[in-house]
Write a protein that holds these residues in place. Structure first.
Motif, PDB file in Angstrom:
ATOM      1  N   LEU A   5       0.902  -1.224  -0.206  1.00 44.24           N
ATOM      2  CA  LEU A   5      -0.069   0.002  -0.013  1.00 44.24           C
ATOM      3  C   LEU A   5       0.816   1.134   0.140  1.00 44.24           C
ATOM      4  O   LEU A   5       2.050   1.453   0.310  1.00 44.24           O
ATOM      5  CB  LEU A   5      -0.702  -0.073   0.990  1.00 44.24           C
ATOM      6  CG  LEU A   5      -1.657  -1.319   1.350  1.00 44.24           C
ATOM      7  CD1 LEU A   5      -2.602  -1.318   2.618  1.00 44.24           C
ATOM      8  CD2 LEU A   5      -2.577  -1.491   0.108  1.00 44.24           C
ATOM      9  N   ILE A  10       2.091   1.433   6.711  1.00 45.21           N
ATOM     10  CA  ILE A  10       1.517   0.008   6.464  1.00 45.21           C
ATOM     11  C   ILE A  10       2.705  -0.998   5.974  1.00 45.21           C
ATOM     12  O   ILE A  10       3.235  -0.822   4.783  1.00 45.21           O
ATOM     13  CB  ILE A  10       0.171   0.101   5.789  1.00 45.21           C
ATOM     14  CG1 ILE A  10      -0.761   1.085   6.293  1.00 45.21           C
ATOM     15  CG2 ILE A  10      -0.369  -1.657   5.771  1.00 45.21           C
ATOM     16  CD1 ILE A  10      -1.972   1.195   5.755  1.00 45.21           C
ATOM     17  N   ILE A  12       2.489  -5.111   4.577  1.00 42.41           N
ATOM     18  CA  ILE A  12       1.801  -6.330   4.651  1.00 42.41           C
ATOM     19  C   ILE A  12       2.866  -7.422   4.188  1.00 42.41           C
ATOM     20  O   ILE A  12       3.552  -7.523   3.154  1.00 42.41           O
ATOM     21  CB  ILE A  12       0.673  -6.258   3.430  1.00 42.41           C
ATOM     22  CG1 ILE A  12      -0.168  -4.924   3.451  1.00 42.41           C
ATOM     23  CG2 ILE A  12      -0.077  -7.603   3.351  1.00 42.41           C
ATOM     24  CD1 ILE A  12      -1.364  -5.036   4.419  1.00 42.41           C
ATOM     25  N   ASP A  14       2.833 -11.151   3.324  1.00 47.65           N
ATOM     26  CA  ASP A  14       1.792 -12.071   2.980  1.00 47.65           C
ATOM     27  C   ASP A  14       2.571 -13.438   2.895  1.00 47.65           C
ATOM     28  O   ASP A  14       3.375 -13.833   1.905  1.00 47.65           O
ATOM     29  CB  ASP A  14       1.408 -11.891   1.453  1.00 47.65           C
ATOM     30  CG  ASP A  14       0.272 -12.784   1.248  1.00 47.65           C
ATOM     31  OD1 ASP A  14       0.018 -13.750   1.800  1.00 47.65           O
ATOM     32  OD2 ASP A  14      -0.476 -12.492  -0.045  1.00 47.65           O
ATOM     33  N   ALA A 123      -7.059 -11.592   3.388  1.00 46.62           N
ATOM     34  CA  ALA A 123      -6.352 -10.467   3.326  1.00 46.62           C
ATOM     35  C   ALA A 123      -7.101  -9.137   3.310  1.00 46.62           C
ATOM     36  O   ALA A 123      -6.927  -8.294   3.704  1.00 46.62           O
ATOM     37  CB  ALA A 123      -5.534 -10.399   2.101  1.00 46.62           C
ATOM     38  N   GLU A 124      -8.318  -9.139   2.749  1.00 47.46           N
ATOM     39  CA  GLU A 124      -9.251  -8.045   2.476  1.00 47.46           C
ATOM     40  C   GLU A 124      -9.374  -7.285   3.670  1.00 47.46           C
ATOM     41  O   GLU A 124      -9.293  -6.195   3.637  1.00 47.46           O
ATOM     42  CB  GLU A 124     -10.565  -8.567   1.537  1.00 47.46           C
ATOM     43  CG  GLU A 124     -10.363  -8.833   0.227  1.00 47.46           C
ATOM     44  CD  GLU A 124      -9.845 -10.358   0.146  1.00 47.46           C
ATOM     45  OE1 GLU A 124      -9.697 -11.016   0.989  1.00 47.46           O
ATOM     46  OE2 GLU A 124      -9.372 -10.741  -1.020  1.00 47.46           O
ATOM     47  N   GLU A 127      -6.451  -5.395   5.243  1.00 48.90           N
ATOM     48  CA  GLU A 127      -5.757  -4.281   4.553  1.00 48.90           C
ATOM     49  C   GLU A 127      -7.019  -3.038   4.829  1.00 48.90           C
ATOM     50  O   GLU A 127      -6.250  -2.145   4.796  1.00 48.90           O
ATOM     51  CB  GLU A 127      -5.797  -4.590   2.887  1.00 48.90           C
ATOM     52  CG  GLU A 127      -4.738  -5.747   2.773  1.00 48.90           C
ATOM     53  CD  GLU A 127      -4.337  -6.060   1.361  1.00 48.90           C
ATOM     54  OE1 GLU A 127      -5.350  -5.680   0.455  1.00 48.90           O
ATOM     55  OE2 GLU A 127      -3.410  -6.786   1.116  1.00 48.90           O
ATOM     56  N   ARG A 128      -8.200  -3.201   4.629  1.00 45.28           N
ATOM     57  CA  ARG A 128      -8.976  -2.281   4.930  1.00 45.28           C
ATOM     58  C   ARG A 128      -8.994  -1.721   6.259  1.00 45.28           C
ATOM     59  O   ARG A 128      -8.896  -0.343   6.282  1.00 45.28           O
ATOM     60  CB  ARG A 128     -10.593  -2.545   4.750  1.00 45.28           C
ATOM     61  CG  ARG A 128     -11.319  -1.684   4.377  1.00 45.28           C
ATOM     62  CD  ARG A 128     -12.763  -2.234   3.943  1.00 45.28           C
ATOM     63  NE  ARG A 128     -13.054  -3.478   3.424  1.00 45.28           N
ATOM     64  CZ  ARG A 128     -13.488  -4.720   4.198  1.00 45.28           C
ATOM     65  NH1 ARG A 128     -14.040  -4.468   5.295  1.00 45.28           N
ATOM     66  NH2 ARG A 128     -13.452  -5.636   3.296  1.00 45.28           N
ATOM     67  N   ALA A 130      -6.382  -1.764   8.012  1.00 42.70           N
ATOM     68  CA  ALA A 130      -4.929  -1.191   8.220  1.00 42.70           C
ATOM     69  C   ALA A 130      -5.092   0.223   7.830  1.00 42.70           C
ATOM     70  O   ALA A 130      -4.565   1.064   8.618  1.00 42.70           O
ATOM     71  CB  ALA A 130      -3.978  -1.869   7.344  1.00 42.70           C
ATOM     72  N   ASP A 131      -5.641   0.452   6.751  1.00 43.53           N
ATOM     73  CA  ASP A 131      -5.607   1.733   6.204  1.00 43.53           C
ATOM     74  C   ASP A 131      -6.617   2.674   7.121  1.00 43.53           C
ATOM     75  O   ASP A 131      -6.226   3.932   7.523  1.00 43.53           O
ATOM     76  CB  ASP A 131      -6.798   1.557   4.990  1.00 43.53           C
ATOM     77  CG  ASP A 131      -5.872   1.936   3.541  1.00 43.53           C
ATOM     78  OD1 ASP A 131      -4.571   2.005   3.754  1.00 43.53           O
ATOM     79  OD2 ASP A 131      -6.472   1.783   2.590  1.00 43.53           O
TER      80      ASP A 131
END
Ligand code: SAH
Ligand code: TRP
Length: 331
Positions: A5, A10, A12, A14, A123-124, A127-128, A130-131
């Motif tokens: 991102l 942030i 990530i 994976d 993941a979805e 990630e949302r 985290a933002d």
């Protein structure tokens, strides 16, 4: 490690990265070949659609665990933060982290919030959130681990004064032997200054328990059947999803809710990606998940058996759910 991102705070990490496919094939083949009761691994529920369905479950009137756990966390977060002096929150199976916000808020209030480390196979939602959390807390670092909490905890970043949170009663989705192994592994990983905040659902009236896993709107049924949808997509299987009926019942001997899918037909299902054909007689079932229900004594006992010492245990006003705080037992 990828900085997927734009936000520099942030990261990530994976750990699934393509390897997930092969592993699912092996787990599905083993599970569906089991006799007398076939099984599917519960993490199959949580593709992007499944995670969305789970969020809807948490808002259902029948699904009391989320409400009860939230009320405990909202009330106790300041105390958790002041006694642990935690600087970092590591959350296992974080999903959309809706209840975790009380903890982050209290940590920010104490001036000690440095990092949030969510760990999830999905993941979805991670990630949302985290933002979102970076926007809410300027200065907060988010280091997300996309992976399996049974296997990938060795990839957690080092940290100080960590509060490990394992909420939602997800510990109850593990079988008893898996729980000891999982908690024992966590105890080995924890420093003396780290703490574990664990959410456990409690034994209660059977009708309340069963309704929570079989709601009137059928959201839970849809969630359960999503495991088949994922097997169809990932492994090219031909499950006719609407021909499998959702079942949820409390097993008083095991003290757990069991979720199953029952075939309405005599049918042979092909699962090419797992190299198997699975014959069902009408009425045959697949177990998709258990959800164990505890007593406070049992929580204490299982923690102790895993090398953890219970410091506190709180329940909600109706004693439906418990949140406990524990540390590594001194030798
Ligand atoms: N903590 C949230 C979500 C609970 S649902 C809450 O309390 O509401 C369980 C979560 O664990 C889901 O987000 C799911 O994607 C994740 N999960 C399930 N099995 C997992 C595994 N083996 N490894 C990592 N995450 C897993
Ligand atoms: N951790 C949740 C629980 O045990 C998972 C869950 C809720 C679940 N509803 C479900 C799993 C329905 C399978 C089917 O309460």
């Amino acid at each position: 490690m990828t900085d997927a991102l734009a936000e520099p705070r942030i990261r990530i990490d994976d750990r699934l990265n393509g390897s997930a496919g092969d592993e699912i094939a092996v787990e599905v083949r083993d599970g569906l070949s089991r006799s007398p009761l076939r099984e599917l691994p519960p993490k199959l529920f949580y593709d992007a659609y499944g995670s969305e369905l789970f969020d809807r479950i948490t808002q259902l009137p029948e699904y009391y665990p989320t409400r009860c756990e939230r009320s405990i966390l909202n009330r106790r977060a300041p105390e958790v933060v002041s006694t642990t002096r935690a600087e970092e929150l590591v959350e296992l199976g974080s999903g959309s982290a809706s209840k975790t916000r009380a903890l982050l808020f209290a940590m920010a209030g104490s001036g000690r919030l440095r990092r949030y480390v969510p760990v999830d196979v999905s993941a979805e939602p991670v990630e949302r959130c985290a933002d979102e959390l970076c926007k809410t807390y300027p200065g907060l670092e988010v280091h997300a681990l996309i992976g399996d909490f049974h296997r990938d905890l060795e990839h957690l970043p080092d940290g100080n004064r960590r509060l490990f949170a394992f909420l939602g009663g997800t510990i109850g989705n593990l079988f008893p032997h898996e729980r000891v192994e999982f908690l024992g592994g966590l105890a080995e990983l924890m420093d003396p200054d780290d703490r574990l905040l664990l959410g456990t659902d409690l034994v209660k009236e059977v009708d309340v328990l069963e309704a929570a896993y079989d709601d009137a709107d059928g959201v839970t049924a849809e969630f359960n059947r999503n495991a088949l949808r994922v097997v169809n997509r990932e492994l090219g299987a031909d499950f006719q999803i609407e021909r499998f009926e959702h079942r949820a019942f409390f097993d008083p001997d095991e003290a757990w809710i069991e979720m199953r899918l029952r075939s309405l037909d005599d049918v042979v299902v092909n699962v090419p990606g797992a190299g198997i054909e699975v014959p069902f007689d009408a009425g045959d079932e697949i177990r998709t998940e258990i959800s164990a229900k505890f007593t406070p004594d049992r929580v204490d006992g299982e923690l102790a058996a895993s090398g953890l010492a219970l410091d506190e245990l709180w329940t909600d006003d109706e004693d439906r759910f418990a949140v406990s705080l524990s540390s590594v037992a001194s030798p």
